[in-house]
Design an enzyme around this catalytic site. Structure first.
Site, PDB file in Angstrom:
ATOM      1  CD  GLU A  60      -1.412  -2.350   2.040  1.00  0.00           C
ATOM      2  OE1 GLU A  60      -2.238  -3.025   2.672  1.00  0.00           O
ATOM      3  OE2 GLU A  60      -0.179  -2.597   2.016  1.00  0.00           O
ATOM      4  CB  CYS A  92      -0.947  -0.214   5.152  1.00  0.00           C
ATOM      5  SG  CYS A  92       0.759  -0.723   4.817  1.00  0.00           S
ATOM      6  CB  ALA A 162      13.353 -34.894  -9.982  1.00  0.00           C
ATOM      7  CB  THR A 204      20.695 -34.569   0.732  1.00  0.00           C
ATOM      8  OG1 THR A 204      19.588 -35.476   0.695  1.00  0.00           O
ATOM      9  CG2 THR A 204      20.760 -33.818  -0.588  1.00  0.00           C
ATOM     10  CG  ASP A 208      23.665 -35.638  -3.756  1.00  0.00           C
ATOM     11  OD1 ASP A 208      24.233 -36.712  -3.998  1.00  0.00           O
ATOM     12  OD2 ASP A 208      22.430 -35.510  -3.668  1.00  0.00           O
ATOM     13  CG  LEU A 212      20.908 -27.231  -1.809  1.00  0.00           C
ATOM     14  CD1 LEU A 212      20.480 -27.530  -0.375  1.00  0.00           C
ATOM     15  CD2 LEU A 212      20.089 -28.050  -2.794  1.00  0.00           C
ATOM     16  N   GLY A 305      16.524 -36.401   0.081  1.00  0.00           N
ATOM     17  CA  GLY A 305      16.485 -37.794  -0.323  1.00  0.00           C
ATOM     18  C   GLY A 305      15.190 -38.452   0.130  1.00  0.00           C
TER      19      GLY A 305
END
Length: 373
Positions: A60, A92, A162, A204, A208, A212, A305
Site C-alpha cells: 500500500e 497502511c 524428480a 543429501t 551430493d 542449492l 532424499g
C-alpha cells in the site's frame, strides 16, 4: 451481512493486484506478499505496488507513493487487509486514510492477531467504504505460507520430487544428474526463488555436496535460506553449503543435546546453528517446523532424499508435492524417490489432489495439494 456486489472492473483490478502480490514470494518473509492497485474515479490506475524485499515497505505504501495526490478519491484494491499496527513503519490503513482513498476492495482478512479486522474497521471508522472477499481463494493461495505460519505455527511445506516413469530418483550406484531435462531444471530453480528456504537432510549434503542456489539469469540474488537437518553435526565444515554461508544464509538444525558442541564446531563459519527436540534418534519434525516458523520462514521447499521425504509424509506436514517426471525408466534396482512409509492398509496412504499438469520440454511436472486439513 449482505455480500458486496463486485463489478467486472473490480475483478479486473483485483487480478492485477494478485499478479503483483506474487512478485514478492520468497523474499518478503516473515511478512505476507501483498499487491495493491490504486484506481482513480475515472477508472485509471494511478498507483501500484507490491511488498518489497525484506517485507518493507508494504504494498500500500509503495502504491501511495507512486500515486501521490492522485490517490485522493481513488479505490484501493488490496490482496490482504491493510495493517493497523505500528511496527517498523506506520499502519497502511492510516496511510490510505490520510491519502483520501474513497473505497478499499480487499481480498482477504489478515488472521494476524495484531490486525485481524482492525485494519478494515479503521478504514470504515474514517468513512471509507470497505468491501471484502473478492478472489479470496486466490489470495489465500498466494499467501498460503504466511497464513500457515499464523494459523498453524509452521511454514507451508512443498516437497519437490524428480523421477523416472517408474518412480526412481537415481541408479543403484547413486547417479541422478540429470534425470530430467533443462526446462524442468529451470522450473526447479524458479521454485527455489519463490520459497523462503530449502530444507535438506545431512545425508543429501554429505553425498551430493550441493550448492542449492537459484541459478536463473537475473534472479541469482533470490537464493533462499538453506536449512540442513543434521542431528549430530555430521556435515563437514568443508561442505559447499557451509563454505558459502556468508553469501547465502545457511542454517543448521541440530538436536538440543548437541547444540553447545556444534555451536562451537561451526563458530568460525557464517552458519546459524539452531536446535530442535529429538526422540528415539529422530527429529521431532513438528518442532523443527515450529522452530523455522518462529524464525520467520513461511514457505519451505524440501529437496531431500527419500528418507526425509518419507518422514515428512508420515507425520502429515507435506502440503504440496511438485513431481517432475522424465520419460525414462531405471528399474527395480534403482533408488526409490520415497523411502518406506510403513503403509499396510490403503486407507493409511498419504493422499493428495492433482491440481495441475504441465509439459516441461520432454518432461512433465505434476502438482498435487494435500486436502486433508
Amino acid at each position: 451481512m449482505t455480500a458486496p456486489a463486485f463489478t467486472e472492473d473490480d475483478r479486473h483490478f483485483m487480478r492485477v493486484a494478485l499478479s503483483l502480490s506474487k512478485r514478492g514470494l520468497g523474499n518478503v518473509w516473515p511478512n505476507p506478499s501483498v499487491g495493491c492497485v490504486l484506481v482513480s474515479p475515472e477508472g485509471m490506475i494511478v498507483g501500484r505496488g507490491h511488498t518489497q524485499p525484506g517485507g518493507r515497505p508494504h504494498a500500500e505504501r509503495v502504491a501511495l507513493d507512486v500515486a501521490g495526490h492522485h490517490a485522493k478519491g481513488a479505490t484501493a484494491y488490496v490482496t490482504l487487509e491493510p495493517c493497523s499496527h505500528f511496527g517498523k513503519s506506520p499502519p497502511c490503513a492510516t496511510g490510505l486514510i490520510e491519502a483520501g482513498v474513497a473505497r478499499v476492495v480487499c481480498a482477504l482478512e489478515d488472521p494476524d492477531g495484531r490486525v485481524s479486522g482492525r485494519g478494515h474497521q479503521m478504514l470504515r471508522d474514517a468513512g471509507i467504504r470497505v468491501d471484502i472477499g473478492l478472489f479470496a481463494d486466490e489470495a489465500r493461495r498466494v499467501n498460503e505460507g504466511f497464513l500457515s505460519r499464523i494459523e498453524r505455527d509452521r511454514p507451508f511445506v512443498t516437497l519437490k520430487l524428480a523421477s523416472t516413469l517408474d518412480a526412481r530418483s537415481a541408479t543403484h550406484s547413486g547417479e541422478s544428474q540429470w534425470i530430467t531435462g533443462s526446462a524442468a531444471r529451470e522450473q526447479g530453480h524458479l521454485l527455489r526463488a519463490n520459497h523462503d528456504a530449502i530444507l535438506v537432510g545431512a545425508n543429501t549434503v554429505i553425498a551430493d555436496d550441493p550448492t542449492l542456489t537459484c541459478r536463473i539469469a537475473g534472479r541469482e540474488d533470490q537464493s533462499p535460506v538453506r536449512v540442513i537437518l543434521d542431528r549430530k553435526g555430521d556435515v563437514p565444515v568443508s561442505a559447499k553449503l557451509i563454505e558459502t554461508a556468508e553469501v547465502v544464509p545457511t542454517w543448521l538444525v541440530v538436536s538440543d543435546t548437541h547444540f553447545s558442541e556444534l555451536s562451537e564446531k561451526f563458530e568460525k563459519t557464517s552458519v546459524k546453528v539452531v536446535s530442535a527436540g529429538c526422540a528415539d534418534g529422530h527429529f521431532d519434525l513438528h518442532e523443527v517446523l515450529r522452530t523455522l516458523a518462529g524464525l520467520g520462514l513461511t514457505r519451505v521447499l524440501v529437496e531431500s532424499g527419500g528418507s526425509l521425504a518419507a518422514a515428512l509424509l508420515k507425520v502429515g506436514v507435506v502440503d504440496r508435492v511438485v513431481h517432475f517426471v522424465a520419460p525414462s525408466m531405471i528399474g527395480d534396482d534403482g533408488k526409490a524417490m520415497i523411502a518406506q512409509l510403513g503403509v499396510t492398509q490403503l486407507s493409511d496412504m498419504p493422499r493428495f489432489e492433482r491440481v495441475s499438469v504441465r509439459e516441461m520440454g520432454e518432461d512433465i511436472v505434476v502438482t498435487y495439494d494435500n486436502k486433508t486439513d
